[in-house]
Design a protein around this motif. Sequence first.
Motif, PDB file in Angstrom:
ATOM      1  N   ASP A   1       0.852  -1.189   0.000  1.00  0.00           N
ATOM      2  CA  ASP A   1       0.000   0.000   0.000  1.00  0.00           C
ATOM      3  C   ASP A   1       0.893   1.246   0.000  1.00  0.00           C
ATOM      4  O   ASP A   1       1.912   1.274   0.683  1.00  0.00           O
ATOM      5  CB  ASP A   1      -0.885  -0.013   1.248  1.00  0.00           C
ATOM      6  N   PRO A   2       0.503   2.270  -0.754  1.00  0.00           N
ATOM      7  CA  PRO A   2       1.348   3.477  -0.805  1.00  0.00           C
ATOM      8  C   PRO A   2       1.560   4.122   0.560  1.00  0.00           C
ATOM      9  O   PRO A   2       2.509   4.879   0.742  1.00  0.00           O
ATOM     10  CB  PRO A   2       0.574   4.419  -1.731  1.00  0.00           C
ATOM     11  N   ASN A   3       0.691   3.846   1.519  1.00  0.00           N
ATOM     12  CA  ASN A   3       0.835   4.454   2.837  1.00  0.00           C
ATOM     13  C   ASN A   3       1.526   3.534   3.838  1.00  0.00           C
ATOM     14  O   ASN A   3       1.515   3.815   5.023  1.00  0.00           O
ATOM     15  CB  ASN A   3      -0.537   4.825   3.392  1.00  0.00           C
ATOM     16  N   HIS A   4       2.074   2.446   3.366  1.00  0.00           N
ATOM     17  CA  HIS A   4       2.680   1.509   4.302  1.00  0.00           C
ATOM     18  C   HIS A   4       4.199   1.543   4.193  1.00  0.00           C
ATOM     19  O   HIS A   4       4.753   1.643   3.112  1.00  0.00           O
ATOM     20  CB  HIS A   4       2.184   0.087   4.015  1.00  0.00           C
ATOM     21  N   ALA A   5       4.839   1.489   5.348  1.00  0.00           N
ATOM     22  CA  ALA A   5       6.295   1.400   5.368  1.00  0.00           C
ATOM     23  C   ALA A   5       6.689   0.333   6.371  1.00  0.00           C
ATOM     24  O   ALA A   5       6.031   0.164   7.391  1.00  0.00           O
ATOM     25  CB  ALA A   5       6.914   2.729   5.767  1.00  0.00           C
ATOM     26  N   ILE A   6       7.734  -0.401   6.068  1.00  0.00           N
ATOM     27  CA  ILE A   6       8.160  -1.481   6.950  1.00  0.00           C
ATOM     28  C   ILE A   6       9.673  -1.400   7.112  1.00  0.00           C
ATOM     29  O   ILE A   6      10.397  -1.129   6.158  1.00  0.00           O
ATOM     30  CB  ILE A   6       7.702  -2.849   6.386  1.00  0.00           C
ATOM     31  N   SER A   7      10.108  -1.587   8.348  1.00  0.00           N
ATOM     32  CA  SER A   7      11.537  -1.486   8.606  1.00  0.00           C
ATOM     33  C   SER A   7      12.197  -2.825   8.285  1.00  0.00           C
ATOM     34  O   SER A   7      11.800  -3.856   8.808  1.00  0.00           O
ATOM     35  CB  SER A   7      11.714  -1.089  10.061  1.00  0.00           C
ATOM     36  N   VAL A   8      13.180  -2.800   7.385  1.00  0.00           N
ATOM     37  CA  VAL A   8      13.791  -4.043   6.914  1.00  0.00           C
ATOM     38  C   VAL A   8      15.302  -3.982   7.058  1.00  0.00           C
ATOM     39  O   VAL A   8      15.882  -2.923   7.299  1.00  0.00           O
ATOM     40  CB  VAL A   8      13.454  -4.315   5.427  1.00  0.00           C
ATOM     41  N   GLU A   9      15.940  -5.122   6.915  1.00  0.00           N
ATOM     42  CA  GLU A   9      17.389  -5.148   6.822  1.00  0.00           C
ATOM     43  C   GLU A   9      17.792  -6.158   5.758  1.00  0.00           C
ATOM     44  O   GLU A   9      17.057  -7.100   5.468  1.00  0.00           O
ATOM     45  CB  GLU A   9      18.020  -5.471   8.171  1.00  0.00           C
ATOM     46  N   VAL A  10      18.960  -5.928   5.187  1.00  0.00           N
ATOM     47  CA  VAL A  10      19.471  -6.852   4.175  1.00  0.00           C
ATOM     48  C   VAL A  10      20.019  -8.066   4.898  1.00  0.00           C
ATOM     49  O   VAL A  10      20.804  -7.943   5.837  1.00  0.00           O
ATOM     50  CB  VAL A  10      20.571  -6.172   3.335  1.00  0.00           C
ATOM     51  N   GLN A  11      19.573  -9.227   4.458  1.00  0.00           N
ATOM     52  CA  GLN A  11      19.959 -10.448   5.174  1.00  0.00           C
ATOM     53  C   GLN A  11      21.465 -10.685   5.117  1.00  0.00           C
ATOM     54  O   GLN A  11      22.062 -11.163   6.058  1.00  0.00           O
ATOM     55  CB  GLN A  11      19.229 -11.630   4.547  1.00  0.00           C
ATOM     56  N   ARG A  12      22.061 -10.303   3.994  1.00  0.00           N
ATOM     57  CA  ARG A  12      23.477 -10.599   3.774  1.00  0.00           C
ATOM     58  C   ARG A  12      24.375  -9.838   4.741  1.00  0.00           C
ATOM     59  O   ARG A  12      25.298 -10.397   5.317  1.00  0.00           O
ATOM     60  CB  ARG A  12      23.813 -10.252   2.320  1.00  0.00           C
ATOM     61  N   ASN A  13      24.094  -8.538   4.942  1.00  0.00           N
ATOM     62  CA  ASN A  13      25.022  -7.740   5.743  1.00  0.00           C
ATOM     63  C   ASN A  13      24.360  -6.916   6.841  1.00  0.00           C
ATOM     64  O   ASN A  13      25.007  -6.137   7.513  1.00  0.00           O
ATOM     65  CB  ASN A  13      25.842  -6.828   4.835  1.00  0.00           C
ATOM     66  N   GLY A  14      23.059  -7.073   7.045  1.00  0.00           N
ATOM     67  CA  GLY A  14      22.419  -6.362   8.136  1.00  0.00           C
ATOM     68  C   GLY A  14      22.193  -4.882   7.903  1.00  0.00           C
ATOM     69  O   GLY A  14      21.887  -4.149   8.842  1.00  0.00           O
ATOM     70  N   LEU A  15      22.320  -4.411   6.675  1.00  0.00           N
ATOM     71  CA  LEU A  15      22.073  -3.005   6.357  1.00  0.00           C
ATOM     72  C   LEU A  15      20.591  -2.695   6.579  1.00  0.00           C
ATOM     73  O   LEU A  15      19.726  -3.319   5.995  1.00  0.00           O
ATOM     74  CB  LEU A  15      22.455  -2.755   4.902  1.00  0.00           C
ATOM     75  N   ARG A  16      20.316  -1.705   7.427  1.00  0.00           N
ATOM     76  CA  ARG A  16      18.925  -1.427   7.780  1.00  0.00           C
ATOM     77  C   ARG A  16      18.367  -0.277   6.956  1.00  0.00           C
ATOM     78  O   ARG A  16      19.054   0.709   6.695  1.00  0.00           O
ATOM     79  CB  ARG A  16      18.817  -1.079   9.255  1.00  0.00           C
ATOM     80  N   THR A  17      17.112  -0.404   6.556  1.00  0.00           N
ATOM     81  CA  THR A  17      16.448   0.680   5.840  1.00  0.00           C
ATOM     82  C   THR A  17      14.935   0.500   5.958  1.00  0.00           C
ATOM     83  O   THR A  17      14.465  -0.334   6.718  1.00  0.00           O
ATOM     84  CB  THR A  17      16.888   0.731   4.368  1.00  0.00           C
ATOM     85  N   ILE A  18      14.224   1.303   5.206  1.00  0.00           N
ATOM     86  CA  ILE A  18      12.761   1.253   5.250  1.00  0.00           C
ATOM     87  C   ILE A  18      12.241   0.939   3.858  1.00  0.00           C
ATOM     88  O   ILE A  18      12.682   1.534   2.874  1.00  0.00           O
ATOM     89  CB  ILE A  18      12.196   2.594   5.748  1.00  0.00           C
ATOM     90  N   ALA A  19      11.321  -0.011   3.777  1.00  0.00           N
ATOM     91  CA  ALA A  19      10.696  -0.348   2.493  1.00  0.00           C
ATOM     92  C   ALA A  19       9.305   0.242   2.458  1.00  0.00           C
ATOM     93  O   ALA A  19       8.497  -0.006   3.349  1.00  0.00           O
ATOM     94  CB  ALA A  19      10.636  -1.865   2.317  1.00  0.00           C
ATOM     95  N   VAL A  20       9.050   1.042   1.433  1.00  0.00           N
ATOM     96  CA  VAL A  20       7.775   1.751   1.320  1.00  0.00           C
ATOM     97  C   VAL A  20       6.966   1.118   0.198  1.00  0.00           C
ATOM     98  O   VAL A  20       7.512   0.749  -0.844  1.00  0.00           O
ATOM     99  CB  VAL A  20       8.036   3.246   1.018  1.00  0.00           C
ATOM    100  N   GLY A  21       5.657   0.984   0.407  1.00  0.00           N
ATOM    101  CA  GLY A  21       4.793   0.415  -0.616  1.00  0.00           C
ATOM    102  C   GLY A  21       4.705   1.330  -1.820  1.00  0.00           C
ATOM    103  O   GLY A  21       4.871   2.543  -1.713  1.00  0.00           O
ATOM    104  N   SER A  22       4.452   0.726  -2.978  1.00  0.00           N
ATOM    105  CA  SER A  22       4.445   1.522  -4.202  1.00  0.00           C
ATOM    106  C   SER A  22       3.047   1.656  -4.792  1.00  0.00           C
ATOM    107  O   SER A  22       2.841   2.455  -5.693  1.00  0.00           O
ATOM    108  CB  SER A  22       5.355   0.872  -5.235  1.00  0.00           C
ATOM    109  N   GLY A  23       2.081   0.874  -4.314  1.00  0.00           N
ATOM    110  CA  GLY A  23       0.768   0.889  -4.946  1.00  0.00           C
ATOM    111  C   GLY A  23       0.635  -0.176  -6.014  1.00  0.00           C
ATOM    112  O   GLY A  23      -0.402  -0.316  -6.624  1.00  0.00           O
ATOM    113  N   ARG A  24       1.728  -0.920  -6.245  1.00  0.00           N
ATOM    114  CA  ARG A  24       1.652  -2.057  -7.167  1.00  0.00           C
ATOM    115  C   ARG A  24       1.975  -3.320  -6.393  1.00  0.00           C
ATOM    116  O   ARG A  24       2.855  -3.323  -5.528  1.00  0.00           O
ATOM    117  CB  ARG A  24       2.633  -1.868  -8.324  1.00  0.00           C
TER     118      ARG A  24
END
Lengths: 287, 160
Positions: free
Chosen positions: A149-172
């Motif tokens: 959903d365009p209004n949704h964001a989820i806190s994620v990390e890259v499994q390989r190296n633990g790099l943390r960021t936020i994944a935001v929905g795109s509407g697709r």
Amino acid sequence: MDQHSSRLNSVRATLSVITYPIQSLVNLPIQLFKQTLKYSVSYSKLQEENAQLKQKSLLHKTDLLKLSTLEKENIRLRALLEKSFKLGEQVLVAELIAVNQAPYEHIVVVDKGTNFDVYPKQPVLDATGVVGQVIRALPFSSEVMLITDPNHAISVEVQRNGLRTIAVGSGRYNRLNLPYLPNNSDIVAGDTLITSGLDDTFPQGYPVAIVDQFIKQPNKPFAEISATPIANLDRDREVLIAWNNAKRIQLGIENKPQPIPTPTSQTTEPLVIPPLPHPVGTASAPQ
Amino acid sequence: MHLSNQQNFLITIVLAMCLRIAPVPYPISMVTPDWILLVLIYWALMLPYRKGVFNAWIIGLFTDVLLGRTLGEYALIYSLVGYFSIKFHKRLRFVPLIQQSVFIFACLLMAQAFVFIMETIQRPTNFTSVFWLPVITGTLIWSFIPPVLHFIRSIGRSIS
């Protein structure tokens, strides 16, 4: 008022008791179709499937054996490091009610509500990955916002190296955006993103998406990165609503006098999983 | 014994609500008109003194719950459209359906504009021009709404 406070929740809950039959009515043809399909499966096919499932279950059981040993080992190692350990989750199977609310939103309705102690902000998973979170729990149903959903964001990390960021929905349904990573960040196409657990909504360590594109934008501070969700967001019929045991078990305190704990027996003693207040925990929903 | 207007009203509204949330494949879901609003306009034109603004407001409240919107969003829209339908019902009753469609177009456009404004106030949205398509389909479909609802009412009347 309705957006920012919970004062009107009871009004909505009351009204939803009347609208729920309409939703079930719309869902009825699909349910009937599924029922007839269920009855028209041949006996030999069922036997075949049963054999397959038994085999699979055996394989999974052996995997679980290994997993429980690993878990114990993990707990023990964490105790040595004097770090807290987060307990696992309990889940409830919920079925989608096939209704269409607004075409510009990725919100689905599931058939479990506050009658099963579902509450807002609860994580929703499926067999492959994270699906979304409950945004509204009504008496007999609840609304789930998908991660795309365009209004949704989820806190994620890259499994390989633990790099943390936020994944935001795109509407697709097949795309998530990672808009907050600099151009030189260590992320490549094919990386698996897992939940980092920092948002206090999603439990840590569940697969979310696979990075499929990394475009550097030298003229802008952030790169353009997109990912494909792992869960079958647009094909799921059943989802799992998870109860996140947010209570961390403090380890190491009891073991202070004896810093080198003997394996298994002593460290696992205080770790008996306390029964949840929910009566629903282990009961899977009737199919 | 036959079904009263009140019962007919409830039946048609429930049917419209079912149609509104019925799962339809992707390209069609973008253009499905607001069935509930069309049925409400029909009733406001037919029985302006009984199915008025308050009825529209209640139905709007249920629509809000049904569609998961902020409480009061559709209630406001439906009562506004209900008000205008009642205000113009005397003139609209005597013009052909095609000509009525012009009024319907204005109503649907106003309703959709209110949805647009209220959704944009509440959260960041990414509406495209496709968002306005239900207004056009609703206008085109209006010519079929009164005959169909007349038919449903006649069935209700003939039930013994």
